[in-house]
Design an enzyme around this catalytic site. Structure first.
Site, PDB file in Angstrom:
ATOM      1  N   GLY A  17       0.860  -1.171   0.000  1.00 19.86           N
ATOM      2  CA  GLY A  17       0.000   0.000   0.000  1.00 19.86           C
ATOM      3  C   GLY A  17       0.902   1.229   0.000  1.00 19.86           C
ATOM      4  N   GLY A  20       3.580   1.010   2.677  1.00 22.34           N
ATOM      5  CA  GLY A  20       4.592   0.011   2.344  1.00 22.34           C
ATOM      6  C   GLY A  20       5.512   0.481   1.246  1.00 22.34           C
ATOM      7  N   VAL A  82       0.631  -5.049   6.162  1.00 20.10           N
ATOM      8  CA  VAL A  82      -0.698  -5.407   5.688  1.00 20.10           C
ATOM      9  C   VAL A  82      -1.697  -5.155   6.815  1.00 20.10           C
ATOM     10  CG1 VAL A  82       0.154  -7.114   4.038  1.00 20.10           C
ATOM     11  CG2 VAL A  82      -0.403  -7.840   6.369  1.00 20.10           C
ATOM     12  N   LYS A  83      -2.975  -5.265   6.504  1.00 23.18           N
ATOM     13  CA  LYS A  83      -4.014  -5.017   7.490  1.00 23.18           C
ATOM     14  C   LYS A  83      -3.868  -5.971   8.665  1.00 23.18           C
ATOM     15  CE  LYS A  83      -9.039  -4.503   7.870  1.00 23.18           C
ATOM     16  NZ  LYS A  83     -10.336  -4.635   7.158  1.00 23.18           N
ATOM     17  N   ASN A 110      -0.645  -1.731  12.718  1.00 22.29           N
ATOM     18  CA  ASN A 110      -1.242  -1.401  14.025  1.00 22.29           C
ATOM     19  C   ASN A 110      -1.932  -2.635  14.582  1.00 22.29           C
ATOM     20  OD1 ASN A 110      -0.480   1.312  14.327  1.00 22.29           O
ATOM     21  ND2 ASN A 110      -2.194   2.034  13.112  1.00 22.29           N
ATOM     22  N   SER A 136       4.912   5.369  13.134  1.00 17.99           N
ATOM     23  CA  SER A 136       4.110   6.585  13.137  1.00 17.99           C
ATOM     24  C   SER A 136       4.731   7.635  12.232  1.00 17.99           C
ATOM     25  CB  SER A 136       3.970   7.151  14.554  1.00 17.99           C
ATOM     26  OG  SER A 136       3.187   8.337  14.516  1.00 17.99           O
ATOM     27  N   LYS A 190       2.702   1.802  20.568  1.00 15.22           N
ATOM     28  CA  LYS A 190       2.116   2.492  19.415  1.00 15.22           C
ATOM     29  C   LYS A 190       0.623   2.711  19.626  1.00 15.22           C
ATOM     30  CE  LYS A 190       1.773   4.154  15.202  1.00 15.22           C
ATOM     31  NZ  LYS A 190       0.392   4.024  14.790  1.00 15.22           N
ATOM     32  N   HIS A 193       0.332   5.631  21.922  1.00 15.94           N
ATOM     33  CA  HIS A 193       0.699   6.791  21.096  1.00 15.94           C
ATOM     34  C   HIS A 193      -0.524   7.281  20.335  1.00 15.94           C
ATOM     35  CE1 HIS A 193       1.607   8.269  17.027  1.00 15.94           C
ATOM     36  NE2 HIS A 193       2.720   8.800  17.496  1.00 15.94           N
ATOM     37  N   ASN A 194      -1.255   6.351  19.720  1.00  9.71           N
ATOM     38  CA  ASN A 194      -2.437   6.741  18.954  1.00  9.71           C
ATOM     39  C   ASN A 194      -3.543   7.280  19.862  1.00  9.71           C
ATOM     40  OD1 ASN A 194      -0.947   5.701  16.864  1.00  9.71           O
ATOM     41  ND2 ASN A 194      -2.589   4.420  16.049  1.00  9.71           N
ATOM     42  N   GLU A 197      -2.676  10.710  20.568  1.00 11.76           N
ATOM     43  CA  GLU A 197      -2.988  11.453  19.343  1.00 11.76           C
ATOM     44  C   GLU A 197      -4.472  11.830  19.303  1.00 11.76           C
ATOM     45  OE1 GLU A 197      -3.381   9.931  14.817  1.00 11.76           O
ATOM     46  OE2 GLU A 197      -1.402   9.612  15.727  1.00 11.76           O
ATOM     47  N   TYR A 198      -5.351  10.890  19.690  1.00  7.73           N
ATOM     48  CA  TYR A 198      -6.782  11.194  19.768  1.00  7.73           C
ATOM     49  C   TYR A 198      -7.008  12.390  20.691  1.00  7.73           C
ATOM     50  CZ  TYR A 198      -8.917   6.975  17.588  1.00  7.73           C
ATOM     51  OH  TYR A 198      -9.346   6.010  16.720  1.00  7.73           O
ATOM     52  N   LYS A 273     -10.072   4.091  13.543  1.00  7.42           N
ATOM     53  CA  LYS A 273      -9.671   2.750  13.129  1.00  7.42           C
ATOM     54  C   LYS A 273      -9.551   1.757  14.275  1.00  7.42           C
ATOM     55  CE  LYS A 273      -7.359   3.998   8.817  1.00  7.42           C
ATOM     56  NZ  LYS A 273      -6.109   3.926   8.017  1.00  7.42           N
TER      57      LYS A 273
END
Length: 503
Positions: A17, A20, A82-83, A110, A136, A190, A193-194, A197-198, A273
């Site tokens: 993606g 990547g 990947v997802k 993630n 990140s 991580k 961290h997110n 971020e929120y 997400k």
């Protein structure tokens, strides 16, 4: 397909993606020959073409897992992007038959940290090494230098360390990468961290709401304000891009007065997400108060109720709801605007300190539970560059934990405590102004409530515990003697009521 036939690659990357592709090109640009693979061959072709266009970078594309794996020099290191979830397991299954003991797999998605711990055990049973690595910085960071948070087998980190230290963002005290710790530590860090971020994004949006809808600043003025913020202790990536956002005009809409600003045409519904939800869930499981992060998650949920909110606005107005918002007199508008701006500036920074304090305490709690021995100061350091929450004050957080590695809370660090006390009054005034004007500021309010609760030596929790003992015999502790106690509240209440009747 292969742009450098016969070349033995130093590393491989599967999953092409945009993230990547950009990470692969970053690796190649730093001089490390890389093999790439994607289940959809068009993505591989696109990556090879980009490598040629961007300077003939040492990157080769492969169409099968076998050819991809065998093109990499041993001990092999393969990054997966990947997802999260089943796609990761599927990709691992396609690669493992061609890997050999001592090779390393690195998941850069993630991922839920417990999935990483399961894969660590499975990899070890096959003689392989495994890392779960938080990345990140978004698409731009992946290409130019992200913040990297690898955790898992340290042997895997040693294999890729020379590469990671070159491709990571570079700041004054080193590359924005470190070996975070064992197990799922990298993914957990991580995730938090997110969550931070929120919180950051929610607090900035509340500052915008007050400045626009109470202080009546225009989008042009908001650009200037947030530029000023970015020249202060609030300097950060998110503040910087916020200033940029207010400048952008809408190419799809224009009025008789000219083009409109794009920000005013964007629907007020926020996507997500899942990492913010995971953060709040973990805070609850570990009994760590994270009200600012939780408020940011709740705000996203409420934003999704757009149709309901439109109806509620109409229904409540018809029911007689009247908000008495702050109003300017013409003669005092400009000085009062600047006063509100000053309140908001102070409130935003103070709230931010509390939000980060919650996130760091959550990381420490999980570290203690799992025995990861995480270095909170080092985590703050690697967030100084490359990542979405990069900010000037992360250097202060690093120094706070260097002064005291066992610091209970950033609120009681000598520097942060001074800054909070200096901002406390305008912080309260900003929240009061928003509440009076009918504007919700759940993040700022939650941060202020967190600060007020944490700074008080006595809370009304004694009443809650008494209630628990009354209806559930949960017992309570006393302030004047050790031990657990239970009172027959209902019996005493009946006797007292009986006495009231007789009297």
């Amino acid at each position: 397909m292969e742009s450098a036939a016969g070349c033995v690659s130093r590393i491989g990357l599967a999953g092409l993606g945009v993230m990547g592709q950009n990470l692969a090109l970053n690796i190649a640009e730093k001089g490390f020959p890389i093999s790439v693979y994607n289940r959809t061959t068009s993505k591989t072709d696109e990556t090879v073409r980009r490598a040629q266009e961007e300077g003939g970078l040492p990157l080769t594309g492969h169409t099968t897992p076998k050819d991809f794996v065998l093109s990499i020099k041993r001990p092999r290191a393969i990054v997966m992007l990947v997802k999260a979830g089943a796609p990761v397991d599927s990709l691992i299954s396609s690669l493992v038959p061609f890997l050999e003991p001592g090779d390393a797999i690195i998941d850069g998605g993630n991922e839920w940290y417990e999935n990483t711990e399961r894969r660590l055990e499975d990899a070890a049973s096959k003689g392989l090494f495994y890392l779960g690595m938080g990345i990140s910085g978004g698409e731009d960071g992946a290409r130019k230098g992200p913040s990297l948070m690898p955790g898992g087998h340290k042997e895997a980190y040693q294999i890729v360390r020379p590469i990671l230290t070159k491709i990571a963002a570079q700041v004054d005290d080193g590359p924005c990468v470190t070996y975070v710790g064992p197990g799922g530590a990298g993914n957990f860090v991580k995730m938090v961290h997110n969550g931070i971020e929120y919180g950051d994004m929610q607090l900035i949006s509340e500052a915008y709401d007050i400045l626009k809808n109470v202080a009546d600043f225009s989008n042009y003025e908001l650009t200037q304000i947030f530029r000023q913020y970015n020249d202060s202790e609030l300097e950060s990536f998110l503040i910087e891009i916020t200033a940029d956002i207010f400048r952008v005009q809408d190419d799809l809409n224009s009025s008789a007065c000219g083009k409109q600003y794009l920000i005013d045409q964007i629907l007020d519904k926020t996507g997500m997400k899942g990492t913010g939800k995971w953060t709040v869930q973990q805070a609850a499981e570990l009994a760590i108060a994270a009200p600012t992060i939780a408020a940011s998650l709740d705000s996203r949920y409420i934003s999704g109720l757009k149709d309901e909110r439109v109806v509620a606005e109409s229904v409540l107005e018809q029911a007689g709801l009247q908000i008495d918002p702050f109003r300017f007199r013409n003669s005092e508008k400009e000085p009062l605007q600047q006063l509100i701006n000053r309140f908001v500036h102070k409130a935003l920074y103070a709230s931010k300190i509390c939000s980060y304090a919650q996130g760091m305490n959550l990381i420490r709690a999980k570290s203690n539970e799992k025995g990861w021995n995480l270095n909170l100061g080092e985590l703050a350091r690697i967030w100084k560059g490359g990542c979405i929450i990069r900010a000037r004050f992360l250097d202060q957080i690093k120094k706070a934990y260097k002064r005291n590695p066992n610091l209970a809370n950033l609120i009681v660090d000598k520097e942060f405590s001074r800054e909070l006390v200096e901002r406390e009054i305008p912080w309260r005034k900003a929240v009061k102004l928003a509440v009076r004007s009918g504007i919700s500021v759940p993040g700022m309010s939650a941060s202020l409530a967190y600060f007020d609760a944490y700074r008080r030596s006595r809370l009304p929790a004694n009443l809650v515990q008494a209630q628990r003992d009354y209806f559930g015999a949960h017992t309570y502790e006393r302030v004047d003697r050790p031990g657990s106690f239970h009172t027959e509240w209902a019996r005493i209440a009946r006797e007292l009521k009986s006495g009231d009747v007789h009297n």
